[in-house]
Design an enzyme around this catalytic site. Structure first.
Site, PDB file in Angstrom:
ATOM      1  N   ASP A   1       0.834  -1.216   0.000  1.00  0.00           N
ATOM      2  CA  ASP A   1       0.000   0.000   0.000  1.00  0.00           C
ATOM      3  C   ASP A   1       0.862   1.258   0.000  1.00  0.00           C
ATOM      4  O   ASP A   1       1.737   1.430   0.858  1.00  0.00           O
ATOM      5  CB  ASP A   1      -0.891   0.023   1.241  1.00  0.00           C
ATOM      6  CG  ASP A   1      -1.915  -1.091   1.252  1.00  0.00           C
ATOM      7  OD1 ASP A   1      -1.880  -1.960   0.360  1.00  0.00           O
ATOM      8  OD2 ASP A   1      -2.755  -1.103   2.174  1.00  0.00           O
TER       9      ASP A   1
ATOM     10  N   GLU B   1     -11.920  -0.845   1.179  1.00  0.00           N
ATOM     11  CA  GLU B   1     -10.590  -0.451   1.644  1.00  0.00           C
ATOM     12  C   GLU B   1     -10.107   0.850   1.010  1.00  0.00           C
ATOM     13  O   GLU B   1     -10.439   1.182  -0.122  1.00  0.00           O
ATOM     14  CB  GLU B   1      -9.584  -1.570   1.355  1.00  0.00           C
ATOM     15  CG  GLU B   1      -9.886  -2.854   2.106  1.00  0.00           C
ATOM     16  CD  GLU B   1      -8.703  -3.783   2.173  1.00  0.00           C
ATOM     17  OE1 GLU B   1      -8.120  -3.893   3.268  1.00  0.00           O
ATOM     18  OE2 GLU B   1      -8.352  -4.383   1.151  1.00  0.00           O
TER      19      GLU B   1
END
Length: 443
Positions: free
Chosen positions: A51, A275
């Site tokens: 990420d 998310e």
């Protein structure tokens, strides 16, 4: 008391991503990304990188510090099995002058200073010389056995400097827990009914139309009494899938003071994990993006590991799924897990989408199958670096992929994207023929 608060919350009419909408998810030429191949050079071969987000200014633009741009990434030692990386995730920063070659500057926080036993995704703000690193504090500092408690935190302060050798971020930082679930708008861990519990992924956003200062995050909707949830029009068992996009507001604009507000979007009966929510405002439209997995859809639905999106005329508007179903970008059917954790941001009239290179060359294996492979094979099939950047165009409630750039290439504002795309396609075709011959069936 809880029932009274829930009844009041019913009247707020939070926009829903419904099962009927999600049932229309299909791969199309407009939504499927190209096959990804390993890059010639990784960002850092000593690290797993996943990420990733940009250091941004308060207005959402990309921050530039003496010609440098900065990205923040979740990282773990590359020697670690990929499936274990979340257990030791550490926030590191990387810097670049050209948006192509990224240099690791090291961990953002001093060892042991941050909340949690590890840090998960967030966002980063550079405001009037001040740094704010929003992150998910997962677990508890110093715990012997991993827990999955999640709170939203910030490390503020620090110093960012440049010299002839590069850019440096140093502490100390003041760490604060900013938000915890209230059990009313957002599910507490003890209330969780679903397969995965979420309260994470803080994303700083200042509304250009209203000036309101917000923090978006991923959460779950509390379901106090499944027998009385007729408003969702789904079977009782489907209520276990109850993802939402939360928002907190800072009335003063102070990035360290927040009040929880009602969710922007719910997916009750549809999906458990929405998310890394984030918003782009373009041509007066608010585009809300989230990432999600195929396995977090309610079992009666078929979704993909993909970037999903919704559009409204204001931050709290009635969100409509993009392309009818919400699907914006997904992986090819024969490489379904090649990238994940997409981040969209504006570039001139287009939208660029970054992500990380995930599992590839699986040859039909599921992710559960991968966990049973020998360690060397698990490592070989995990990219663990920045993926090619995608080009996207949005027109009202429809989007279309325009192509891909190089791994980790986050173009500078004045770069000519069509020329870059042509160079990347030519280079990719050459490498494909060298590796697979002229008849690569996976393309």
């Amino acid at each position: 008391m809880l029932d009274e608060r829930w009844a009041d919350r019913d009247a707020r009419a939070v926009p829903q991503w419904t099962r009927r909408q999600a049932a229309g998810i299909r791969r199309t030429d407009e939504t499927v990304a190209p096959i990804v191949y390993p890059p010639d050079e990784q960002t850092d071969r000593d690290l797993h990188i996943w990420d990733t987000w940009l250091l941004r200014n308060r207005d959402g633009s990309i921050a530039e510090i003496d010609g440098y741009r900065v990205i923040l990434s979740l990282t773990a030692p590359a020697a670690l099995l990929p499936g274990k990386r979340h257990d030791v995730a550490t926030l590191r920063y990387f810097y670049s002058t050209d948006g192509r070659d990224w240099t690791c500057g090291g961990p953002v926080f001093e060892d042991g200073a941050a909340f949690g036993s590890r840090q998960w995704a967030g966002s980063a703000l550079y405001d009037d010389g001040q740094l704010y690193f929003f992150y998910t504090a997962a677990g508890s500092r110093g715990e012997d056995e991993l827990t999955y408690t999640q709170r939203i935190a910030v490390g503020s302060g620090g110093t960012i400097t440049t010299d002839g050798d590069g850019l440096s971020i140093t502490g100390p930082f003041d760490h604060e827990i900013l938000l915890e679930p209230d059990g009313e708008h957002y599910e507490r861990e003890a209330q969780s009914r679903g397969m995965i519990y979420t309260f994470r992924d803080p994303w700083f956003f200042e509304d250009p139309q209203t000036g309101e200062t917000c923090l978006l995050f991923e959460a779950n909707t509390p379901i106090p009494d499944p027998d009385r949830e007729a408003r969702f029009d789904v079977d009782r068992d489907a209520l276990d899938f109850n993802g939402s996009v939360g928002v907190a507001v800072s009335p003063s604009g102070d990035p360290t003071e927040w009040e929880l507000d009602a969710p922007l979007l719910e997916a009750v009966g549809t999906n458990q994990e929405l998310e890394r929510p984030h918003v782009i405002v373009q041509d007066g439209s608010y585009y809300l993006f989230i990432s999600s997995h195929e396995h977090t859809f309610e079992p009666g639905l078929e979704g993909y590991d993909a970037l999903y999106g919704f559009v409204a005329d204001s931050l709290r508007g009635e969100y409509t799924p993009l392309n009818g179903s919400g699907l914006v970008v997904t992986n090819p059917a024969d490489a379904p897990f090649q990238t994940y954790s997409w981040l969209a941001y504006p570039h001139r009239e287009e939208i660029l989408v970054s992500s990380f290179f995930n599992y590839y060359d699986l040859q039909g294996l599921s992710l559960d199958d991968v966990a049973h492979l020998p360690p060397a094979e698990q490592q070989r099939r995990f990219g663990g670096t920045l993926a090619p950047t995608l080009r996207l165009t949005a027109n009202s409630d429809e989007t279309r992929l325009l192509g891909a750039l190089e791994h980790g290439h986050l173009p500078l504002p004045d770069e000519d994207l069509p020329r870059l795309l042509a160079e990347y396609v030519a280079d990719t075709n050459d490498r494909t023929k060298t590796t697979y011959g002229d008849g690569d069936a996976r393309r």
